[in-house]
Every structure is written in C-alpha cells, then in structure tokens.
Write a protein that holds these residues in place. Structure first.
Motif, PDB file in Angstrom:
ATOM      1  N   THR A   3       0.851  -1.204   0.000  1.00  0.00           N
ATOM      2  CA  THR A   3       0.000   0.000   0.000  1.00  0.00           C
ATOM      3  C   THR A   3       0.881   1.247   0.000  1.00  0.00           C
ATOM      4  N   THR A   4       0.296   2.358  -0.476  1.00  0.00           N
ATOM      5  CA  THR A   4       1.049   3.617  -0.504  1.00  0.00           C
ATOM      6  C   THR A   4       1.125   4.212   0.901  1.00  0.00           C
ATOM      7  N   THR A   5       2.100   5.074   1.076  1.00  0.00           N
ATOM      8  CA  THR A   5       2.421   5.579   2.416  1.00  0.00           C
ATOM      9  C   THR A   5       1.315   6.455   2.997  1.00  0.00           C
ATOM     10  N   ASN A   6       0.821   7.405   2.223  1.00  0.00           N
ATOM     11  CA  ASN A   6      -0.097   8.404   2.781  1.00  0.00           C
ATOM     12  C   ASN A   6      -1.562   8.002   2.750  1.00  0.00           C
ATOM     13  N   PHE A   7      -1.996   7.418   1.657  1.00  0.00           N
ATOM     14  CA  PHE A   7      -3.423   7.145   1.504  1.00  0.00           C
ATOM     15  C   PHE A   7      -3.777   5.663   1.569  1.00  0.00           C
ATOM     16  N   GLY A   8      -2.792   4.818   1.593  1.00  0.00           N
ATOM     17  CA  GLY A   8      -3.056   3.392   1.726  1.00  0.00           C
ATOM     18  C   GLY A   8      -3.623   2.754   0.480  1.00  0.00           C
ATOM     19  N   ASP A  14       6.044  -6.723  -5.547  1.00  0.00           N
ATOM     20  CA  ASP A  14       7.088  -6.961  -6.544  1.00  0.00           C
ATOM     21  C   ASP A  14       7.004  -8.376  -7.124  1.00  0.00           C
ATOM     22  N   THR A  15       6.429  -9.281  -6.353  1.00  0.00           N
ATOM     23  CA  THR A  15       6.395 -10.685  -6.783  1.00  0.00           C
ATOM     24  C   THR A  15       5.093 -11.057  -7.490  1.00  0.00           C
ATOM     25  N   ASP A  16       4.193 -10.112  -7.653  1.00  0.00           N
ATOM     26  CA  ASP A  16       2.918 -10.435  -8.310  1.00  0.00           C
ATOM     27  C   ASP A  16       3.137 -10.742  -9.787  1.00  0.00           C
ATOM     28  N   PHE A  17       2.202 -11.478 -10.316  1.00  0.00           N
ATOM     29  CA  PHE A  17       2.307 -11.865 -11.732  1.00  0.00           C
ATOM     30  C   PHE A  17       2.032 -10.673 -12.646  1.00  0.00           C
TER      31      PHE A  17
END
Lengths: 222, 38
Positions: A3-8, A14-17
């Motif tokens: 998730t992103t830092t500020n807004f989630g 990185d390992t997703d297809f």
C-alpha cells in the motif's frame, strides 16, 4: 499486498504476476479516483473547503467575501439613496466616511425602503461631555450621528443590515465615531418593525441643507 | 432640497427634488432639532 504511504492505496507486490497487471492498475486508480471524488464539481466563484475533519472530505462553497455594490460621494443634496438593491447577498454593509455638511448641530440618519415610521432601537451616544443611553419605540429613522459636526474628519459609520433580502424584520446595527473636538460616538441596534419584506433601498439623510463632503460605500457580503 | 438617487443595478445617478412627503418629514426632523426652515 503493498500500500502507498499516505493514503493506503493498494499497489502490486514486486512478486505479483505480470498477467495481473491490468487488474492491479485498475485497482490502484479506482482507489485514487474514489479518494479524490470530492474534488470534482464546484462552479465559478466557489472555493474548496473542508466538509469535516476526515481526510479528503471536501465541499465547494462560496467564500465569505465582500463585494462593493456601489460608492457615492456625499457632495450635494440632503439625501443619498441607494436603490434597486439586488437580494443576492447575505447582508448589506453601508460604510460612510468623513461626512461633512453645510451646518453643524444637525443629524445624520438612515432609512430603509423610504420608510419614515416604525424604527425601534436602542442606542448609546457620547460627545465627550455627556453620555446618553435610550430606547426609541417609533422613530422616523435610525440616527447615525445625533449632532453631526460640519467639519468632521476621519469619521466612519459602519451600518449592517442583516438578512436584508428575507421576508422578516431585519436587524440593523450602527457603529459611528468621529475624530472631532472631544468625542463623537454612537452605537445603535434595532429594526424597522413595520418592514417584513426585503430591503431594496437605503437612504442617508442629513438635516443640514446639504452634504459638502464624504463618501458612502454599499457592500454586500456573500 | 434634493435627493441623490443611485440605482445600484444600472449605476444611474439622478438628482431630484424631495417629494412633498419627504420634505415634510425632513422639515419635521429639523424642527425637532430647533432648526429654522431652510
């Protein structure tokens, strides 16, 4: 899932297809789209303001601003009337500066819609020698200054007419001070008890034979 | 005695004499102050 830092907002790990990339991008942008939904809309003259203390909760609203409706120099006549006032503001403010008249010992007063009766108000005024507090039940106008000096400089009257476009009594307040010998000051508040329709005109009347200086500025507050 | 009337929607400024009613009120206001007729 990352998730992103500020807004989630959800982003792919990185390992997703790679084959899931389209769906992951769609998920991320849908989250952004949803978060900023309140930024869409509004119209000319509006500003973005917080609707609550919740993150990204905004709404559009007209800012609390003042608009100069009209200005008129007080250099002639005994009455200056602003007429055809549109009912598009929350309240009216009439600012009257540096009034000078042809003779001293006269009065400056305010009337609305040309009415000459039914002004009910309480007021206090002082001239550096005496101070008076009184209530008026049925005056012919609101007194702004009870004894206008004919050479007043740096005087200012601020007159507020609240909810002037509404169909009920309109609260009117007056604050006046003048830089003359001693002190000239007046504070008043009241209504015209016979006026339950919109205020469409305001008049400044001197009991002197003429204005010889000063300016009146009519403002509307959004 | 004259009235300066400013139409705030058109910006038109007219100068007109007081009506009889306006003049009567104005003179009454002056009389209340002990000012003689203009």
């Amino acid at each position: 899932m990352a998730t992103t830092t500020n807004f989630g907002w959800t982003t792919p790990d990185d390992t997703d297809f790679v084959k899931d990339g389209a769906a992951d991008i769609r998920t991320a942008f849908n989250a952004v789209d949803s978060s900023f939904a309140d930024l869409k809309g509004g119209t000319t003259g509006q500003a973005l303001v917080k609707a609550s203390n919740t993150d990204l909760d905004f709404t559009f609203a007209v800012p609390d601003t003042w608009a100069l409706i009209q200005s008129q120099n007080l250099t002639t006549g005994t009455t200056v009337t602003f007429s055809s006032i549109p009912g598009t503001y929350e309240e009216l403010v009439l600012v009257v500066r540096n009034v000078q008249v042809a003779s001293s010992g006269t009065t400056l007063s305010l009337r609305v819609n040309g009415l000459t009766t039914n002004y009910a108000y309480v007021r206090s005024y002082a001239n550096g020698t005496t101070a008076t507090h009184e209530a008026v039940n049925a005056g012919s106008g609101f007194a702004i200054d009870v004894t206008t000096p004919n050479t007043a400089t740096n005087s200012v009257a601020i007159i507020t007419i609240g909810k002037y476009a509404a169909s009920y009594l309109h609260p009117i307040t007056i604050s006046y001070t003048a830089n003359v010998t001693g002190v000239a000051a007046l504070q008043a508040t009241g209504v015209n008890k016979g006026l339950a329709t919109a205020v469409t005109s305001v008049s400044l009347i001197t009991t002197s034979t003429a204005y010889v200086g000063g300016v009146a500025e009519l403002y509307g507050r959004n | 005695m004259t009235v300066i009337e400013v139409n705030v929607q058109t910006g038109e400024v007219i100068e007109r004499p007081m009506t009889a009613e306006e003049l009567a009120v104005w003179e009454a206001d002056r009389a209340a102050l002990g000012i003689e007729d203009a």
